[in-house]
Design an enzyme around this catalytic site. Structure first.
Site, mmCIF file in Angstrom:
data_model
loop_
_atom_site.group_PDB
_atom_site.id
_atom_site.type_symbol
_atom_site.label_atom_id
_atom_site.label_comp_id
_atom_site.label_asym_id
_atom_site.label_seq_id
_atom_site.Cartn_x
_atom_site.Cartn_y
_atom_site.Cartn_z
ATOM 1 C CG HIS A 18 48.629 6.510 5.151
ATOM 2 N ND1 HIS A 18 49.663 6.536 4.496
ATOM 3 C CD2 HIS A 18 48.840 7.754 5.543
ATOM 4 C CE1 HIS A 18 50.767 6.943 3.989
ATOM 5 N NE2 HIS A 18 49.689 8.037 4.698
ATOM 6 C CG HIS A 78 52.388 8.714 10.085
ATOM 7 N ND1 HIS A 78 52.563 9.011 9.658
ATOM 8 C CD2 HIS A 78 51.114 7.481 9.541
ATOM 9 C CE1 HIS A 78 52.585 8.974 8.380
ATOM 10 N NE2 HIS A 78 52.148 8.615 8.529
ATOM 11 C CG HIS A 93 49.903 13.084 6.586
ATOM 12 N ND1 HIS A 93 48.763 12.189 7.535
ATOM 13 C CD2 HIS A 93 50.420 11.806 5.012
ATOM 14 C CE1 HIS A 93 49.263 10.978 6.480
ATOM 15 N NE2 HIS A 93 50.158 10.843 6.143
ATOM 16 N N GLY A 108 61.952 12.274 2.695
ATOM 17 C CA GLY A 108 62.387 11.638 3.632
ATOM 18 C C GLY A 108 63.099 12.650 4.577
ATOM 19 C CB SER A 119 55.826 10.911 -0.771
ATOM 20 O OG SER A 119 55.592 10.558 -0.063
ATOM 21 C CD GLU A 120 51.226 10.398 1.219
ATOM 22 O OE1 GLU A 120 51.112 10.933 0.336
ATOM 23 O OE2 GLU A 120 51.331 9.720 2.146
ATOM 24 N N GLY A 179 55.106 11.790 8.564
ATOM 25 C CA GLY A 179 54.673 12.810 8.659
ATOM 26 C C GLY A 179 55.229 14.011 7.451
ATOM 27 C CG ASN A 180 53.473 14.608 4.575
ATOM 28 O OD1 ASN A 180 52.247 15.270 4.818
ATOM 29 N ND2 ASN A 180 54.158 13.751 4.872
#
Length: 207
Positions: A156, A95, A93, A44, A73-74, A28-29
């Site tokens: 995802h 999960h 974002h 990370g 990374s997203e 997640g981010n």
């Protein structure tokens, strides 16, 4: 708000997201639009254990302009969402279990099951699968940004945006509850869908 306050806002909601089990491990981010830049969680990092140093500032090309760590990374998924929607100032974002279950089954949440979800989301579409962090994932998801503020990503997770983090988080919580209700209703033989007239009446409440 100033930069420190903006970062603290991300840390606050990151802790809430983690406490709800919506972003296990380092998944997640979270980001917010800040002036003409974006503040986003670093790659990370764990949402439940963020510090100010775990947040970096990127420009709209995805380049880090402030901070010592690598951006999520997203990051380009966030960039594209902000580019397409001037009304979106915060993105989450993650999960969550039930939303991710629908993403894993490659099933959208578009049927009119609950009045609240018709009102707040209309539909939650499913973006086609692509490798996480890839340009293809951005392309597959971004085509829904114009009309939708919440999207499932096949195999995802889930992304949601709103005017601020408070509203984005509330939408996340509502969407996760919605997914759980739909799944539970399937165990009971399937939800009875709202008809076109009922959907129109709900949408008319928006004024």
């Amino acid at each position: 708000m100033n930069l420190k306050q903006a970062k603290n806002e991300i840390i606050k909601y990151a802790n809430i997201v983690d406490s709800k089990g919506f972003s296990p491990g380092t998944s997640g981010n979270i980001s917010i639009r800040y002036k003409n830049k974006i503040i986003i969680t670093a790659s990370g990092t764990s949402n439940g254990d963020l510090s100010q140093d775990d947040l970096v500032i990127i420009d709209f090309d995805g380049k880090v302009v402030e901070g010592k760590k690598k951006a999520s990374s997203e990051k380009m998924l966030h960039v594209e969402f902000y580019k397409k929607r001037a009304d979106i100032n915060a993105i989450i974002h993650v999960h969550p279990t039930f939303l991710s279950s629908f993403a894993a089954a490659r099933k959208s949440l578009e049927e009119p099951v609950m009045a609240e979800n018709v009102y707040y989301f209309g539909k939650i579409p499913l973006a086609d699968y692509a490798l996480p962090s890839s340009k293809k994932l951005v392309d597959n998801t971004a085509k829904y940004f114009d009309k939708c503020s919440a999207i499932l990503m096949a195999n995802h997770g889930f992304i949601v945006g709103d005017v601020d983090l408070a509203q984005a988080y509330l939408k996340l919580e509502l969407a996760e509850s919605y997914a759980q209700v739909v799944l539970n209703a399937k165990l009971l033989g399937g939800a009875v869908l709202l008809n076109e007239r009922e959907v129109a009446e709900i949408e008319a409440l928006k004024g």
